[in-house]
Design an enzyme around this catalytic site. Sequence first.
Site, PDB file in Angstrom:
ATOM      1  N   GLN A   1      15.405  89.540 -77.145  1.00 24.99           N
ATOM      2  CA  GLN A   1      15.937  88.429 -76.360  1.00 24.99           C
ATOM      3  C   GLN A   1      17.457  88.489 -76.266  1.00 24.99           C
ATOM      4  O   GLN A   1      18.043  87.997 -75.296  1.00 24.99           O
ATOM      5  CB  GLN A   1      15.496  87.085 -76.951  1.00 24.99           C
ATOM      6  CG  GLN A   1      14.061  86.720 -76.626  1.00 24.99           C
ATOM      7  CD  GLN A   1      13.693  85.318 -77.065  1.00 24.99           C
ATOM      8  OE1 GLN A   1      14.542  84.524 -77.459  1.00 24.99           O
ATOM      9  NE2 GLN A   1      12.415  84.998 -77.008  1.00 24.99           N
TER      10      GLN A   1
ATOM     11  N   HIS B   1       7.198  79.016 -72.561  1.00 22.33           N
ATOM     12  CA  HIS B   1       8.001  80.031 -73.248  1.00 22.33           C
ATOM     13  C   HIS B   1       8.750  80.894 -72.244  1.00 22.33           C
ATOM     14  O   HIS B   1       9.935  81.194 -72.412  1.00 22.33           O
ATOM     15  CB  HIS B   1       7.117  80.899 -74.146  1.00 22.33           C
ATOM     16  CG  HIS B   1       6.479  80.144 -75.274  1.00 22.33           C
ATOM     17  ND1 HIS B   1       7.216  79.487 -76.232  1.00 22.33           N
ATOM     18  CD2 HIS B   1       5.179  79.931 -75.595  1.00 22.33           C
ATOM     19  CE1 HIS B   1       6.401  78.902 -77.089  1.00 22.33           C
ATOM     20  NE2 HIS B   1       5.157  79.154 -76.725  1.00 22.33           N
ATOM     21  N   MET B   2       8.064  81.306 -71.186  1.00 24.20           N
ATOM     22  CA  MET B   2       8.713  82.103 -70.157  1.00 24.20           C
ATOM     23  C   MET B   2       9.810  81.302 -69.467  1.00 24.20           C
ATOM     24  O   MET B   2      10.865  81.839 -69.111  1.00 24.20           O
ATOM     25  CB  MET B   2       7.676  82.582 -69.135  1.00 24.20           C
ATOM     26  CG  MET B   2       8.230  83.488 -68.052  1.00 24.20           C
ATOM     27  SD  MET B   2       9.009  84.991 -68.681  1.00 24.20           S
ATOM     28  CE  MET B   2       7.672  85.670 -69.673  1.00 24.20           C
TER      29      MET B   2
ATOM     30  N   ASP C   1      11.946  79.149 -70.623  1.00 21.35           N
ATOM     31  CA  ASP C   1      13.265  79.177 -71.259  1.00 21.35           C
ATOM     32  C   ASP C   1      13.837  80.592 -71.338  1.00 21.35           C
ATOM     33  O   ASP C   1      15.046  80.781 -71.293  1.00 21.35           O
ATOM     34  CB  ASP C   1      13.238  78.488 -72.632  1.00 21.35           C
ATOM     35  CG  ASP C   1      12.438  79.217 -73.684  1.00 21.35           C
ATOM     36  OD1 ASP C   1      12.883  80.280 -74.133  1.00 21.35           O
ATOM     37  OD2 ASP C   1      11.379  78.713 -74.099  1.00 21.35           O
TER      38      ASP C   1
ATOM     39  N   HIS D   1      13.731  74.053 -76.303  1.00 19.60           N
ATOM     40  CA  HIS D   1      14.239  75.411 -76.116  1.00 19.60           C
ATOM     41  C   HIS D   1      14.828  75.584 -74.717  1.00 19.60           C
ATOM     42  O   HIS D   1      15.883  76.212 -74.551  1.00 19.60           O
ATOM     43  CB  HIS D   1      13.118  76.436 -76.334  1.00 19.60           C
ATOM     44  CG  HIS D   1      12.869  76.769 -77.761  1.00 19.60           C
ATOM     45  ND1 HIS D   1      12.051  76.015 -78.561  1.00 19.60           N
ATOM     46  CD2 HIS D   1      13.329  77.768 -78.547  1.00 19.60           C
ATOM     47  CE1 HIS D   1      12.012  76.536 -79.777  1.00 19.60           C
ATOM     48  NE2 HIS D   1      12.782  77.597 -79.797  1.00 19.60           N
TER      49      HIS D   1
END
EC number: 6.5.1.4
Length: 354
Positions: free
Chosen positions: A100, A290-291, A293, A316
């Site tokens: 990340q 999740h994707m 953020d 997030h």
Amino acid sequence: MITIDGSMGEGGGQILRTALALSIITGKPFRIINIRARRSNPGLQPQHLASVMAAARISNAKVDGAYKGSLSLTFEPGDVKCGDYSIDIGTAGSISLVLQTLLPVLAVVNCGEVTLDITGGTDVPKAPPIDYVRFVLAHNLSLMGVGIKVELIRRGHYPRGGGKVKVTVKPAGRLKPINITELGELKGIWGLSHAVRLPSHVAVRQAKAAEDYLSKLGLKPSISLEYYEQGKDPHLGPGSGITLWAESTNGQRIGADSLGERGKPAEDVGREAAEALAAVINAGAAFDDHMGDMLIPFLALAEGRSEYTVVNLTSHLSTNISIVKLFLNANIETMNYNKKVKVTINPITAPRKP
């Protein structure tokens, strides 16, 4: 120098990871204080240090405060050093979380194709599994023009780690925006259920539970199995998990996952992942939370306005938006939209390092 309060928002390592990436890309140094201050084990941990040291190597940065337990860090990037890198996290620290930090940099710098050999954890708690990176993140970044190939050599579970991954990144040069506000029709649902240093029935039961749950909703997933004969298993293990993903006619993928743990029935693992995927499908969101953020720093650097939807406005997501605004003069807004959350990003191109 930009100063960041590491206890803001979700208060975790994501603040540091995003700051490292954008610092390298923009050339802006930063100081972060109160790193993970509200966590039970505050300060920098080995996987955070792995991100810091990898970022420092790639950017020839000056770093102060990079030690375990440190509550503050100063990072002053230099010129990007192109080339291939080997990174050993040294524990079961998440390979996906280190990526990340590095992927936004490698997506835009003029380094050509770069290969990363990373050792650490591939399937560990509180982090995206490597299969999510392989089958969901890499695909969605390809929509922006980034070429990513993830080769899983060996899995690594908590606490022993020992996973090995080879990642090849071909930069986009100029990132394309994404404008997808509805899920669209599903082309298919796929998955991968794995079990290492465990009986094969663990992987089978995880997959069956996910299939049974989704089938009741009229969905027909195709889930592959990964397990090994006793004596022929190259992993340190033990561990198991399942990752599911669906691809839309709009081009994007959504994903969900669940990790096995001692005392947790395999059926619960499979069902958890299926429930999470079904929640995104039922909401009709373009991307899973999740994707949502993860996309923020990439789209803030893209050439043009982006719009997409997620199911929830998570801490997030809000935190990543706040960090991006510290480094980039981007206008990022969120709003309720048809029982979903719409994210709109209007980038103003920031200076980029060669």
